[in-house]
Scaffold this active site. Structure first.
Site, PDB file in Angstrom:
ATOM      1  N   ASP A  43      35.533 -15.372   4.079  1.00 28.07           N
ATOM      2  CA  ASP A  43      34.580 -16.424   3.708  1.00 28.07           C
ATOM      3  C   ASP A  43      35.085 -17.833   4.010  1.00 28.07           C
ATOM      4  O   ASP A  43      35.036 -18.721   3.156  1.00 28.07           O
ATOM      5  CB  ASP A  43      34.251 -16.342   2.213  1.00 28.07           C
ATOM      6  N   GLU A 213      23.519 -12.998   2.156  1.00 21.59           N
ATOM      7  CA  GLU A 213      24.406 -13.925   1.444  1.00 21.59           C
ATOM      8  C   GLU A 213      25.019 -14.899   2.442  1.00 21.59           C
ATOM      9  O   GLU A 213      24.725 -14.870   3.636  1.00 21.59           O
ATOM     10  CB  GLU A 213      25.521 -13.143   0.741  1.00 21.59           C
TER      11      GLU A 213
END
Length: 490
Positions: A43, A213
């Protein structure tokens, strides 16, 4: 009045004296090798602070161990410095674990870091998106408001995976959302409270088709690009798609998937950020991916590749490239089987051994393999391994092909299967300490070996023993240095 003028002049002089961020050479990928930093991370988000590029990732571990965030900085996108524990749960009273997806941004002379914590599954739990602040890019960051900034599900969006974007007019926005829903909200100028839209609402749902997401916002030539992740984060199908809009709040209509798994390089490529080199139209996509053969969901590593735009402003599909020029003086992503290997002085060096090899985790079939090879000592040979499987420590302990050069005055090609079978050899003067460019073109059963002259092959053979496998470098009864390794496919 004179004091004010003098103060302003002094401030301008100080500003002009700040070091300018030099644009690195345009790269097609992380030319010093992907992963570009060591360790399990995911991420990533990026920022440019002062004279350095910064990457803030999630620590890719079990939830209970995700109690801290590290950061990495670089002046050239090649050599990276680790800054450990820039944020820890010790500085956030309400955050206990699952600290995810840091989003960095600078404003008001402060550095802000937005993060998700506790992985809440309902509005009865404590957690969500927080904001921390520091006086320096490397922290330490401390909780700015003593509670989550977004602490509940709105429009079905789990409060995770935040991205913060400041538009040209100075308005800041926060994009976020898991569980298949995405929201956008305005941030006030203090960066620690939420504003409202013209209709009085705080949150607007902007979920595009396929969204799971990890939203990311960028602006280029007046257009807004929303990027997001699709698929399951532990699976091979994790990927990145995008939409374009004339407004920072959409609507966003899905256009294409631009980053996905590649069975020859890596799987699970997703949750991206985007870096634009200031003053240029050069863009890079930063993301995490899972090496081939890894089944642990948390076996995620950081990578970046070039991101290009078409003439109409759409984003072209990203190809994960395999290169390593060793300019960062490390060999992250390489696995050794015998011998002693070090990355130093911009080269990958092998001490003398009888069959020491170092391989990547790729799985190429038809490809062109290039490397600069220097035999530094010994009477044996050094070169490239390709289509290799079943690698182990031992002279010929692998199944695959090998091509090399030897100071005995030959270019050689052969195959191994716990033994050695020569497929071809040709005379060529090879001087120890001299660099030679070695290329193999492998297309189906056709194998060609080139040295320095990339037009006329030194060896051409046909062999159908091995169809695919990993790639790397090897020495036999020699010491050698390797550089500028690339693997390309059509």
């Amino acid at each position: 009045m004179g004091e004010i003028v003098n103060t302003v002049a002094a401030a301008l002089v100080a500003l002009l004296a700040l070091p300018a961020l030099a644009a690195p050479p345009v790269q097609t990928t992380a030319e010093a090798g992907n992963p570009f930093v060591d360790g399990r991370y995911a991420d990533p988000d990026v920022a440019i602070y002062n004279d350095r590029y910064w990457v803030f990732p999630t620590s890719s571990r079990g939830y209970a161990e995700q109690t801290y965030l590290d950061a990495f900085s670089s002046a050239d996108l090649i050599t990276w410095t680790k800054h450990p524990n820039v944020l820890t749960t010790a500085n956030v009273s309400w955050a206990k674990y699952a600290v995810w997806a840091p989003a960095p941004i600078q404003r008001n002379g402060k550095y802000y870091l937005y993060f998700a914590a506790n992985d809440i599954q309902s509005n009865t739990e404590l957690g969500g998106i927080g904001v921390a602040v520091a006086n320096r890019p490397e922290g330490p960051y401390v909780d700015a408001i003593g509670r989550p900034l977004v602490d509940r599900f709105v429009n079905g969006a789990q409060p995770i995976d935040q991205d913060v974007f400041i538009d040209d007019d100075g308005q800041a926005y926060i994009y976020y959302g898991g569980h298949g829903h995405a929201n956008v909200a305005k941030l006030n100028n203090d960066m620690t409270s939420l504003g409202t839209f013209a209709d009085g609402t705080v949150f607007k749902e902007i979920t595009p088709a396929g969204y799971i997401e990890g939203p990311q916002m960028l602006k280029r030539n007046g257009k807004y690009y929303l990027m997001w992740s699709e698929g399951g984060w532990t699976g091979p199908d994790y990927s990145v798609a995008y939409a374009m809009s004339d407004s920072p709040i959409g609507p966003f209509r899905r256009l294409d998937k631009i980053l996905a798994q590649d069975a020859t390089v890596a799987r699970g490529a997703g949750h991206n950020a985007v870096l634009n080199i200031p003053g240029t139209d050069t863009w890079y996509i930063f993301y995490h991916r899972r090496p081939l053969g890894e089944t642990d969901g948390n076996a995620r590593f950081l990578a970046y590749d070039r991101m290009n735009f078409a003439a109409d402003g759409t984003i072209q599909r990203v190809k994960m490239l395999v290169k390593d020029n060793f300019d960062d003086n490390n060999a992250i992503g390489w696995k050794t089987y015998g011998g002693t290997w070090t990355a130093t002085a911009g080269q990958y060096r092998a001490q003398h051994s009888y069959g020491g090899k170092s391989l990547l985790t790729d799985n190429h079939t038809n490809a062109v393999y290039d490397a600069d090879v220097t035999v530094t000592s010994g009477g044996g040979d050094a070169g490239l391994v390709f289509r290799a499987t079943s690698a182990a420590v031992g002279t010929d302990s692998y199944r695959g092909y090998y091509a090399g050069i030897t100071p005995a005055g030959q270019v050689i090609l052969g195959k191994a299967n716990n033994n050695w079978t020569r497929l071809g050899a040709t005379p060529m003067p090879i001087t120890p300490g001299t660099r030679y460019h070695l290329r193999i073109e492998a297309a189906g059963t056709s194998l060609k070996v080139f040295v320095n002259d990339m037009t006329n092959p030194k060896i051409t053979v046909t062999d159908n023993t091995y169809a695919s496998g990993s790639s790397g470098v090897r020495v036999y009864n020699a010491a050698a240095a390797f550089d500028n390794l690339t693997i390309t496919t059509s």
